[in-house]
Scaffold this motif. Structure first.
Motif, PDB file in Angstrom:
ATOM      1  N   LYS A 109      25.390 -10.185  62.169  1.00  0.00           N
ATOM      2  CA  LYS A 109      24.296  -9.736  63.038  1.00  0.00           C
ATOM      3  C   LYS A 109      23.122 -10.704  62.972  1.00  0.00           C
ATOM      4  O   LYS A 109      22.593 -11.140  63.986  1.00  0.00           O
ATOM      5  CB  LYS A 109      23.820  -8.340  62.612  1.00  0.00           C
ATOM      6  CG  LYS A 109      24.710  -7.205  63.113  1.00  0.00           C
ATOM      7  CD  LYS A 109      24.202  -5.866  62.601  1.00  0.00           C
ATOM      8  CE  LYS A 109      25.335  -4.852  62.527  1.00  0.00           C
ATOM      9  NZ  LYS A 109      25.004  -3.714  61.641  1.00  0.00           N
ATOM     10  N   LYS A 110      22.748 -11.050  61.762  1.00  0.00           N
ATOM     11  CA  LYS A 110      21.606 -11.950  61.582  1.00  0.00           C
ATOM     12  C   LYS A 110      21.829 -13.295  62.241  1.00  0.00           C
ATOM     13  O   LYS A 110      20.900 -13.948  62.677  1.00  0.00           O
ATOM     14  CB  LYS A 110      21.342 -12.168  60.088  1.00  0.00           C
ATOM     15  CG  LYS A 110      20.479 -11.066  59.473  1.00  0.00           C
ATOM     16  CD  LYS A 110      20.239 -11.338  57.991  1.00  0.00           C
ATOM     17  CE  LYS A 110      19.779 -10.065  57.285  1.00  0.00           C
ATOM     18  NZ  LYS A 110      19.946 -10.129  55.825  1.00  0.00           N
ATOM     19  N   SER A 111      23.083 -13.716  62.277  1.00  0.00           N
ATOM     20  CA  SER A 111      23.394 -15.036  62.825  1.00  0.00           C
ATOM     21  C   SER A 111      23.666 -14.973  64.319  1.00  0.00           C
ATOM     22  O   SER A 111      24.219 -15.904  64.871  1.00  0.00           O
ATOM     23  CB  SER A 111      24.598 -15.632  62.109  1.00  0.00           C
ATOM     24  OG  SER A 111      24.468 -15.474  60.720  1.00  0.00           O
ATOM     25  N   ARG A 112      23.329 -13.844  64.934  1.00  0.00           N
ATOM     26  CA  ARG A 112      23.589 -13.628  66.343  1.00  0.00           C
ATOM     27  C   ARG A 112      25.054 -13.894  66.717  1.00  0.00           C
ATOM     28  O   ARG A 112      25.366 -14.270  67.843  1.00  0.00           O
ATOM     29  CB  ARG A 112      22.604 -14.420  67.221  1.00  0.00           C
ATOM     30  CG  ARG A 112      22.753 -15.921  67.127  1.00  0.00           C
ATOM     31  CD  ARG A 112      22.042 -16.593  68.296  1.00  0.00           C
ATOM     32  NE  ARG A 112      20.645 -16.830  68.006  1.00  0.00           N
ATOM     33  CZ  ARG A 112      19.891 -17.676  68.705  1.00  0.00           C
ATOM     34  NH1 ARG A 112      20.399 -18.334  69.718  1.00  0.00           N
ATOM     35  NH2 ARG A 112      18.630 -17.865  68.395  1.00  0.00           N
ATOM     36  N   LEU A 113      25.930 -13.716  65.745  1.00  0.00           N
ATOM     37  CA  LEU A 113      27.353 -13.783  66.055  1.00  0.00           C
ATOM     38  C   LEU A 113      27.819 -12.363  66.359  1.00  0.00           C
ATOM     39  O   LEU A 113      27.372 -11.412  65.715  1.00  0.00           O
ATOM     40  CB  LEU A 113      28.150 -14.336  64.861  1.00  0.00           C
ATOM     41  CG  LEU A 113      27.904 -15.808  64.530  1.00  0.00           C
ATOM     42  CD1 LEU A 113      28.695 -16.226  63.306  1.00  0.00           C
ATOM     43  CD2 LEU A 113      28.270 -16.683  65.708  1.00  0.00           C
TER      44      LEU A 113
END
Lengths: 162, 162
Positions: free
Chosen positions: A20-24
């Motif tokens: 989520k944090k890595s916008r993946l």
DNA sequence: GTTACTGCAAACTTTTTGCACGACA
DNA sequence: TGTCGTGCAAAAAGTTTGCAGTAAC
């Protein structure tokens, strides 16, 4: 088993958060690949992970597994095991640890040891570069292979297979 | 350099003797492959060895190099370097030693250190099998890569390439 | 509705294997 | 001279990439 189970749940949670944090995107396939490797302590290769995940997602493709593992490794959530040649293996155990490697069958197992953790890079290494990590590899014959050998008698003794 | 040179000559002699003893034929190709790796301290991969030998035997084929290296390894004259993934590398240095591995460029260099030689397998390892050898891997950034980075500024920081 | 991800297929890299000719002992 | 080794080519194994459709946000 409770200890191992909670560790596993924690790992999967960490995977989700990091994605989520890595916008993946948090896809079904990624979650199942992550679960497969988080539950595994045997440093599986890509093919093995693929077979495992396929039981839950029969339509998943091998290259998705490759890509997912590469993504997880790029995020630092899992590590490539750089111990043997042959197929690339992955390790979800990011705690500092060492490896035992069977020269007969290729088995790789984690070795946790405070004594080995205490090993430091020697002075000589500073000439080569900046040392960031120290890992010890123990090579030998695993229990299973030792058992086989004593049954069948010695069959071979040449160089390293792994 | 005299020290290194005599070591190299000694290695080539050992190769010839071992081939004779093993009723393997002493061919031009095998001798040149042996010489190529005996003179090399950089743990070259098969392709690199092939290119080196080709300067002296332009007609040699890549698969001969593969087969020769496999033969030498089977005789215990050289060792596969089981440190990184990617192409298999070979090492003619059979004295006990350890490795420094650059995580940026994949460089592998020998590290000789009495302190590291003194590292012993811990008790815990006995549960897994019989330990026959202990090798320490130092991972970090080599001088060359460190130099490049300070010039260009940081470019990347993700997981292990090697 | 965008944008990223997946599955398929094809390409690419590394390594192994089968076979006929040529070289070593 | 007989056997082993070499070179060629093709195959196998592992991994990466391009593209069109699909799913996540």
């Amino acid at each position: 088993m409770t200890r191992a189970h909670s560790e596993m749940v924690e790992r999967i949670g960490r995977f989700s958060d990091a994605l989520k944090k890595s916008r993946l995107r948090l896809t079904h396939q990624r979650l199942e690949v992550a679960r497969e490797i988080a539950c595994n302590t045997t440093h599986p290769d890509v093919e093995t992970i693929y077979q495992g995940v396929r039981q839950r997602i029969p339509t998943i493709s091998l290259d998705t597994v490759y890509r997912t593992l590469a993504s997880l490794a790029a995020l630092g959530l899992i590590a490539r095991v750089s111990v043997s040649s042959g197929p690339t293996r992955y390790d979800a155990n990011l705690a500092r640890h060492h490896h035992f490697l069977c020269t007969r069958c290729g088995l790789i197992r984690d070795v946790c040891s405070a004594a080995l953790d205490a090993v430091r890079a020697p002075e000589e290494a500073n000439d080569l570069g900046t040392v960031e990590s120290v890992e010890v590899q123990l090579r030998g014959v695993c229990e299973a292979c030792a058992g086989k050998e004593s049954l069948h008698g010695k069959e071979e003794g040449h160089g390293e297979h792994w």
